[in-house]
Design a protein around this motif. Structure first.
Motif, PDB file in Angstrom:
ATOM      1  N   LEU A  89      41.048  22.630  42.202  1.00  0.00           N
ATOM      2  CA  LEU A  89      41.317  23.930  42.825  1.00  0.00           C
ATOM      3  C   LEU A  89      41.502  24.991  41.755  1.00  0.00           C
ATOM      4  CD1 LEU A  89      43.841  22.746  45.549  1.00  0.00           C
ATOM      5  CD2 LEU A  89      41.601  23.736  45.969  1.00  0.00           C
ATOM      6  N   GLU A  90      40.846  24.813  40.616  1.00  0.00           N
ATOM      7  CA  GLU A  90      41.111  25.705  39.493  1.00  0.00           C
ATOM      8  C   GLU A  90      40.555  27.105  39.697  1.00  0.00           C
ATOM      9  OE1 GLU A  90      39.682  22.613  38.916  1.00  0.00           O
ATOM     10  OE2 GLU A  90      40.985  21.550  37.514  1.00  0.00           O
ATOM     11  N   ILE A  91      39.606  27.225  40.603  1.00  0.00           N
ATOM     12  CA  ILE A  91      38.958  28.518  40.807  1.00  0.00           C
ATOM     13  C   ILE A  91      39.965  29.548  41.314  1.00  0.00           C
ATOM     14  CG2 ILE A  91      37.333  29.650  42.347  1.00  0.00           C
ATOM     15  CD1 ILE A  91      35.527  27.269  42.001  1.00  0.00           C
ATOM     16  N   GLY A  92      39.833  30.774  40.815  1.00  0.00           N
ATOM     17  CA  GLY A  92      40.780  31.834  41.175  1.00  0.00           C
ATOM     18  C   GLY A  92      40.739  32.159  42.659  1.00  0.00           C
ATOM     19  N   LEU A  93      41.890  32.477  43.204  1.00  0.00           N
ATOM     20  CA  LEU A  93      41.991  32.682  44.648  1.00  0.00           C
ATOM     21  C   LEU A  93      41.167  33.877  45.128  1.00  0.00           C
ATOM     22  CD1 LEU A  93      43.278  31.951  47.328  1.00  0.00           C
ATOM     23  CD2 LEU A  93      45.266  33.293  46.681  1.00  0.00           C
TER      24      LEU A  93
END
Lengths: 221, 501, 88
Positions: free
Chosen positions: B158-162
């Motif tokens: 879930l490292e992708i930016g929100l």
């Protein structure tokens, strides 16, 4: 199947069920977990250090959890005095429990390694202190400054084996915050729970011996 | 939809193929009309499919370089680079490039091509779908830069930016989903084939789990639970579902016979959705999580035997007796191996979810090996096979070289075999050493070194295979559409023997 | 203290939710099956296969397999370039 609604509806039922079981219901339980008295919120500096930890991907080699000592050797290995419980993590946003132990577990590293100097040297060059280490060096968290330009507030790190004519190594605020964070990692305080509460919450393994075991802190009188 | 009846005709016991043709069923579309339909349908999805495959290949190459870099750095930390090249970031860039770039985009491409074919209808709102693919791809590219720059969100998978990433992936993927749903509603056949269930369900499941995983409300132990609810379902309900669906189409299509037991596929689909979605907590066995959650997941993991067996029987029994076909069809070679890897990875996963095993293998390289059986040996091989089948059909020209396909095949096959063996063995020893408090920690590090080095060799092979593949696609793309040219690998002779040996 | 007493009610909730969902799913599928949604599967299984896929000669098939195919679908068609993983 012939109808789209059967497919769509069925897919929604399936995922809705799993969502209820693994997200919805646990939420109602876990939001009510309170911080144990022994656990302090992170200070500003520690929180910054935590960000540095995330940014550099320490989680991909280090865990932050002590597993149940009924069937693992995490406690026996000295990574904690007791298994960690949900209450140990209330200030963790997000959790950094990790999935890989290329390096040791760090949830209690603050007890094991209190010396900031050790950490600083270790980050600059892990092999300078642990000769067999495969942890990557984090030199970009340090500045190399000519001796005469070192300011009064600069934290100079005495790296073993550096010649006198080489520029000196100065720790950046980031790495100092990181060390601050690591030194704060300590989940050894007793859990002030009435006997059996943890078991009730389903945290312990069923069928565990009920005798008082202060290592686990779970059945403290 | 009256014409649809006629098109979907074809009967007979699914167990014996080719199905006997009863007299009253002589009303299949004439071959020429079927061909017209196929051409029309393929043309309608051409652009979005090409964009998806093109972007996925770029991500595949990038991800390979990241993976190789991280692999080498792991056993040779002295090769550490500046901040953006540090292990923790490169490894993360690798995972995200491969999962959200390569696999997901290629899966969108496969879905966009396969659904219209299976519902005998042109892709509706193709522009929207194409635009969605672009949004996904560009947002992901930006996120890779951010990850290397050191701004990941801190949870694995879930490292992708929100706001800068997740939102765009959701919207982009949603646009593809809407276009496909619109197409489905306009279908010209009365039935929904099993691949349609898998693909459409995946497109419904993915946004739900993705939004749940990224929802910024979770903290503490709960964020770990949601983390693994998401990450496991990203494998089970997204990667697995679409690739199993693709195999369900390609295996019968190439062999010219229906799947072994269609009833079983129904059982397999619903039990997969039901059990897989509950598996996530087996990633925190023994960890700080309510035991009932973990036990639920272990139970569901064991129950995965049912869908896995159903899919395995269907995929493998359809091929049994016709394995020689693997020598004629590159597509089938990749897909059948991928399907076998699916069976293997699922059984391994069930085994690993048992507490007795997990206490040893958890937190070791075993898990990394296992993940690569899943995402690579299963999902990626099936995607390669699908692209070999689909690209010539949308580009209307033939693959230029049998030799390159063979090189690609053997490089990635041997590469992944070496990869998995090396890490699995290393992981077992690492785990056994970690379990024994009398063994110093150092031993658990030293014992993995040989495996980690072998993994780098494997990474070179895989990367080389991907370069060959990308080069071949490039040559196919640059090729003029021929009037009628005979495929080199297709001259009705086995191809692997000559070009591969 | 913090988590005390939560487990039994939660387990009860869990049980009820599980049972309710199971019942819902069961009703859903029984209804779908009775509405004929799950029937006629043999035809559905043939959906991806065009006549061409069934008639084309598959060079890897044994003599019996090829004969069965011919009996069911008629004289075999010659395969086109890339029939099984290339272009038509």
């Amino acid at each position: 199947m012939k109808q789209t609604w059967l497919l769509v509806g069925g897919a929604l039922v399936v995922i809705g069920f799993a969502w209820m079981v693994l997200v919805g219901i646990p939420h109602t339980m876990l939001v009510r977990v309170e911080a144990p008295p022994g656990l302090e919120p992170y200070t500003e500096s520690q929180a910054r250090g935590r960000t540095v930890y995330i940014r550099n991907g320490c989680i991909y080699c280090h865990t932050q959890q002590v597993r149940d000592d009924a069937f693992t050797s995490d406690v026996a290995r000295g990574w904690g005095r007791r298994p960690t419980v949900p209450a140990d993590y209330v200030y963790d946003r997000p959790h950094l429990m990790g999935t890989m132990r290329t390096g040791p577990d760090l949830i209690n590293v603050g007890i094991r390694l209190p010396d900031p100097e050790w950490h600083l040297i270790h980050f600059y060059d892990p092999r300078a202190v642990v000769e067999w280490s495969i942890m990557p060096p984090y030199r970009f968290l340090f500045d190399e400054v000519p001796e005469e330009e070192v300011g009064p507030d600069d934290r100079v790190v005495a790296i073993p084996g550096r010649g006198p004519d080489e520029p000196v190594v100065v720790a950046t605020p980031d790495v100092l915050a990181l060390v601050d964070y690591l030194r704060s990692l300590n989940r050894s305080y007793p859990l002030a729970q009435p006997a059996g509460a943890a078991e009730d919450a389903g945290i312990a393994e069923p069928g565990e011996p009920a005798e008082v075991d202060d290592r686990s802190g779970r059945t403290m009188p | 939809m009256s014409g649809g009846e006629a098109r979907a005709v074809g009967v007979g016991s699914a167990l014996t193929a080719p199905a006997p043709r009863p007299a009253e069923e002589a009303s299949r579309l004439p071959t020429s009309e079927e061909r017209e339909l196929r051409l029309r349908v393929d043309r309608s999805s051409r652009r979005p499919v090409l964009v998806a495959f093109g972007c996925s290949l770029v991500a595949l190459l990038l991800g390979s370089v990241f993976g190789l870099t991280a692999s080498v750095q792991m056993h040779s930390p002295e090769l550490a680079g500046p901040g953006w090249l540090t292990f923790g970031r490169v490894r993360t860039a690798h995972l995200n490039a491969m999962v959200y770039g390569w696999a997901s985009l290629a899966m969108l491409g496969v879905s966009l091509w396969m659904i219209p074919r299976l519902v005998h209808q042109e892709l509706k709102w193709a522009r929207l779908a194409e635009f969605g693919v672009w949004i996904w791809a560009l947002a992901l590219g930006y996120q890779l830069v951010r990850i290397l720059g050191g701004i990941p969100s801190g949870m694995e998978w879930l490292e992708i930016g929100l706001y800068t990433g997740d939102t765009f992936l959701t919207v982009g993927g949603g646009m593809v989903g809407v276009a496909l749903l619109r197409t489905l509603l306009a279908r010209a056949v009365p039935h929904l084939y099993v691949s349609v269930w898998y693909i459409m369900a995946a497109l419904i499941w993915f946004p739900i789990i993705f939004i749940t995983g990224n929802w910024p409300a979770w903290a503490g132990a709960e964020s770990a639970a949601v983390n693994w609810f998401y990450a496991h379902n990203a494998l089970g309900l997204w990667l697995t579902a679409i690739n199993v669906g693709a195999a369900y189409y390609l295996i019968p299509k190439v062999l010219g016979r229906p799947v072994y037991s269609y009833q079983l596929s129904l059982v397999g689909f619903w039990t997969l959705g039901f059990f897989y979605s509950l598996n996530g907590m087996h990633h925190v066995i023994g960890g700080p999580m309510p035991t009932w959650m973990i036990t639920t997941s272990i139970t569901a993991s064991v129950l995965m035997v049912i869908p896995v067996a159903a899919v395995a029987i269907n995929h493998h029994m359809t091929v049994v007796g016709r394995f020689a076909a693997l020598r004629y069809s590159p597509t089938l070679r990749f897909v059948v191996l991928g399907a076998m890897a699916y069976t293997a990875v699922s059984l391994q996963g069930i085994f690993t979810a048992l507490r007795e095993v997990n206490r040893i293998t958890h937190f070791t390289q075993w898990t990394v090996g296992h993940a690569h059986v899943g995402v690579y040996a299963f999902a990626t091989l099936i995607l390669f096979g699908s692209i070999y089948y689909i690209l010539p059909r949308v580009l209307r020209r033939e693959w230029p070289s049998a030799r390159l396909i063979s090189w690609h095949f053997w490089l990635v096959l041997l590469g992944i075999a070496l990869y998995v063996t090396a890490l699995t063995v290393a992981g077992v020893f690492q785990g056994l050493y970690l379990m024994d408090p009398a063994v110093p920690f150092r031993a658990s590090v030293d014992v993995t070194l040989a495996g980690l080095q072998a993994r780098s060799v494997a990474a070179v092979m895989l990367t080389a295979g991907h370069v060959v593949f990308a080069w071949h696609v490039w040559r196919l793309w640059r090729r003029p559409t021929p009037e009628r040219e005979l495929a080199p690998f297709h001259a009705l002779r086995p191809v692997v023997r000559e070009a591969g040996s | 203290m913090a988590v005390e007493g939560l487990v039994f009610p939660s387990t009860l909730v869990l049980l009820i939710v599980v049972l309710a969902f199971m019942a819902g799913a069961l009703v859903f599928f029984i209804w779908a099956a009775r509405a004929g949604q799950l029937g006629d599967l043999d035809r559905q299984a043939m959906l991806p296969l065009d006549e061409r896929d069934l008639r084309v000669s598959h060079p890897w098939e044994t003599a019996e397999q090829a004969e069965a195919r011919r009996e069911a679908w008629g004289e075999p068609l010659p395969p086109e370039p890339g029939e099984w993983g290339g272009a038509e």
